[in-house]
Design a protein around this motif. Structure first.
Motif, PDB file in Angstrom:
ATOM      1  N   ALA A  91       0.847  -1.198   0.000  1.00 51.43           N
ATOM      2  CA  ALA A  91       0.000   0.000   0.000  1.00 51.43           C
ATOM      3  C   ALA A  91       0.874   1.236   0.000  1.00 51.43           C
ATOM      4  O   ALA A  91       2.089   1.166   0.217  1.00 51.43           O
ATOM      5  CB  ALA A  91      -0.904   0.010   1.230  1.00 51.43           C
ATOM      6  N   LEU A  92       0.215   2.351  -0.204  1.00 51.31           N
ATOM      7  CA  LEU A  92       0.824   3.659  -0.003  1.00 51.31           C
ATOM      8  C   LEU A  92       0.573   4.026   1.457  1.00 51.31           C
ATOM      9  O   LEU A  92      -0.575   4.025   1.900  1.00 51.31           O
ATOM     10  CB  LEU A  92       0.183   4.671  -0.942  1.00 51.31           C
ATOM     11  CG  LEU A  92       0.890   5.975  -1.238  1.00 51.31           C
ATOM     12  CD1 LEU A  92       2.280   5.719  -1.813  1.00 51.31           C
ATOM     13  CD2 LEU A  92       0.065   6.781  -2.230  1.00 51.31           C
ATOM     14  N   TYR A  93       1.640   4.285   2.189  1.00 52.30           N
ATOM     15  CA  TYR A  93       1.530   4.563   3.618  1.00 52.30           C
ATOM     16  C   TYR A  93       1.668   6.057   3.863  1.00 52.30           C
ATOM     17  O   TYR A  93       2.597   6.692   3.371  1.00 52.30           O
ATOM     18  CB  TYR A  93       2.609   3.797   4.390  1.00 52.30           C
ATOM     19  CG  TYR A  93       2.275   2.340   4.569  1.00 52.30           C
ATOM     20  CD1 TYR A  93       2.326   1.460   3.497  1.00 52.30           C
ATOM     21  CD2 TYR A  93       1.895   1.836   5.807  1.00 52.30           C
ATOM     22  CE1 TYR A  93       2.004   0.108   3.653  1.00 52.30           C
ATOM     23  CE2 TYR A  93       1.572   0.496   5.978  1.00 52.30           C
ATOM     24  CZ  TYR A  93       1.626  -0.355   4.893  1.00 52.30           C
ATOM     25  OH  TYR A  93       1.309  -1.685   5.052  1.00 52.30           O
ATOM     26  N   TYR A  94       0.750   6.588   4.679  1.00 49.96           N
ATOM     27  CA  TYR A  94       0.726   8.006   5.003  1.00 49.96           C
ATOM     28  C   TYR A  94       0.895   8.217   6.504  1.00 49.96           C
ATOM     29  O   TYR A  94       0.341   7.453   7.304  1.00 49.96           O
ATOM     30  CB  TYR A  94      -0.618   8.626   4.612  1.00 49.96           C
ATOM     31  CG  TYR A  94      -0.974   8.581   3.157  1.00 49.96           C
ATOM     32  CD1 TYR A  94      -1.630   7.480   2.614  1.00 49.96           C
ATOM     33  CD2 TYR A  94      -0.680   9.661   2.318  1.00 49.96           C
ATOM     34  CE1 TYR A  94      -1.969   7.440   1.273  1.00 49.96           C
ATOM     35  CE2 TYR A  94      -1.022   9.632   0.980  1.00 49.96           C
ATOM     36  CZ  TYR A  94      -1.658   8.513   0.465  1.00 49.96           C
ATOM     37  OH  TYR A  94      -1.996   8.491  -0.865  1.00 49.96           O
ATOM     38  N   CYS A  95       1.592   9.275   6.868  1.00 47.06           N
ATOM     39  CA  CYS A  95       1.589   9.696   8.260  1.00 47.06           C
ATOM     40  C   CYS A  95       0.685  10.917   8.398  1.00 47.06           C
ATOM     41  O   CYS A  95       0.519  11.682   7.441  1.00 47.06           O
ATOM     42  CB  CYS A  95       2.989   9.992   8.781  1.00 47.06           C
ATOM     43  SG  CYS A  95       3.892  11.277   7.901  1.00 47.06           S
ATOM     44  N   ALA A  96       0.108  11.070   9.571  1.00 50.76           N
ATOM     45  CA  ALA A  96      -0.828  12.147   9.821  1.00 50.76           C
ATOM     46  C   ALA A  96      -0.679  12.633  11.255  1.00 50.76           C
ATOM     47  O   ALA A  96      -0.234  11.880  12.134  1.00 50.76           O
ATOM     48  CB  ALA A  96      -2.259  11.674   9.572  1.00 50.76           C
ATOM     49  N   ALA A  97      -1.069  13.881  11.485  1.00 48.65           N
ATOM     50  CA  ALA A  97      -0.951  14.486  12.810  1.00 48.65           C
ATOM     51  C   ALA A  97      -2.220  15.252  13.146  1.00 48.65           C
ATOM     52  O   ALA A  97      -2.898  15.789  12.267  1.00 48.65           O
ATOM     53  CB  ALA A  97       0.251  15.434  12.849  1.00 48.65           C
ATOM     54  N   GLY A  98      -2.521  15.314  14.429  1.00 50.09           N
ATOM     55  CA  GLY A  98      -3.656  16.096  14.886  1.00 50.09           C
ATOM     56  C   GLY A  98      -3.552  16.305  16.375  1.00 50.09           C
ATOM     57  O   GLY A  98      -2.893  15.525  17.075  1.00 50.09           O
ATOM     58  N   ASP A  99      -4.202  17.351  16.865  1.00 46.65           N
ATOM     59  CA  ASP A  99      -4.114  17.581  18.301  1.00 46.65           C
ATOM     60  C   ASP A  99      -5.307  17.022  19.058  1.00 46.65           C
ATOM     61  O   ASP A  99      -5.241  16.862  20.271  1.00 46.65           O
ATOM     62  CB  ASP A  99      -3.907  19.073  18.613  1.00 46.65           C
ATOM     63  CG  ASP A  99      -5.024  19.944  18.059  1.00 46.65           C
ATOM     64  OD1 ASP A  99      -4.959  21.165  18.251  1.00 46.65           O
ATOM     65  OD2 ASP A  99      -5.958  19.401  17.443  1.00 46.65           O
ATOM     66  N   ARG A 100      -6.375  16.730  18.361  1.00 48.49           N
ATOM     67  CA  ARG A 100      -7.528  16.082  19.002  1.00 48.49           C
ATOM     68  C   ARG A 100      -8.041  15.032  18.038  1.00 48.49           C
ATOM     69  O   ARG A 100      -8.876  15.334  17.180  1.00 48.49           O
ATOM     70  CB  ARG A 100      -8.616  17.102  19.314  1.00 48.49           C
ATOM     71  CG  ARG A 100      -8.219  18.111  20.366  1.00 48.49           C
ATOM     72  CD  ARG A 100      -9.319  19.129  20.597  1.00 48.49           C
ATOM     73  NE  ARG A 100      -8.900  20.161  21.535  1.00 48.49           N
ATOM     74  CZ  ARG A 100      -9.637  21.216  21.850  1.00 48.49           C
ATOM     75  NH1 ARG A 100     -10.829  21.378  21.314  1.00 48.49           N
ATOM     76  NH2 ARG A 100      -9.194  22.107  22.717  1.00 48.49           N
ATOM     77  N   VAL A 101      -7.512  13.841  18.163  1.00 50.48           N
ATOM     78  CA  VAL A 101      -7.854  12.824  17.183  1.00 50.48           C
ATOM     79  C   VAL A 101      -8.569  11.649  17.817  1.00 50.48           C
ATOM     80  O   VAL A 101      -8.391  11.343  18.997  1.00 50.48           O
ATOM     81  CB  VAL A 101      -6.599  12.323  16.427  1.00 50.48           C
ATOM     82  CG1 VAL A 101      -5.843  13.471  15.806  1.00 50.48           C
ATOM     83  CG2 VAL A 101      -5.717  11.495  17.322  1.00 50.48           C
TER      84      VAL A 101
END
Length: 122
Positions: A91-101
């Motif tokens: 697969a294509l792997y993505y990283c993600a960020a958030g402060d309220r997840v």
């Protein structure tokens, strides 16, 4: 926050890869981080989550015990160690960020990196 994922590649089934995600901008330790993946022709799926301090993790059931998410807040990096890889991990792997997840809810993440491709051959 800008995110850049790297470390993908071609590996044989049973092999290992470590994905990395470099973050810049913002206060990295205040963001929860997630890894998601999208296989060809399929929707993007949650893979792993880690909270800002690194004390809490969550995994997709099919990767639990094989993948490990970690972070180094001093280096603004998050990692995904992938062992015992299977062709279905391709697969294509993505990283993600958030402060309220919500860990598995991609809509709750605010920032996304470009994907890095992981191909597992049988």
């Amino acid at each position: 926050v800008q995110l850049q994922a790297f470390g993908g590649g071609l590996v044989q089934a049973g092999g290992s890869l470590r994905l990395s995600c470099a973050a810049s901008g913002g206060t990295f330790s205040s963001y929860a981080m997630g890894w998601f993946r999208q296989a060809p022709g399929k929707e993007r799926d949650f893979v792993a989550f880690i909270n800002g301090g690194g004390s809490l993790t969550r995994y997709l059931a099919s990767v639990k015990g094989r993948f490990t998410i970690s972070r180094d807040n001093a280096k603004n990096m998050v990692y995904l160690q992938m062992n015992s890889l299977k062709p279905e991990d391709t697969a294509l792997y993505y990283c993600a960020a958030g402060d309220r997840v919500v860990p598995a809810n991609e809509a709750s993440y605010d920032f996304w990196g470009q994907g890095t491709l992981v191909t597992v051959s049988s």
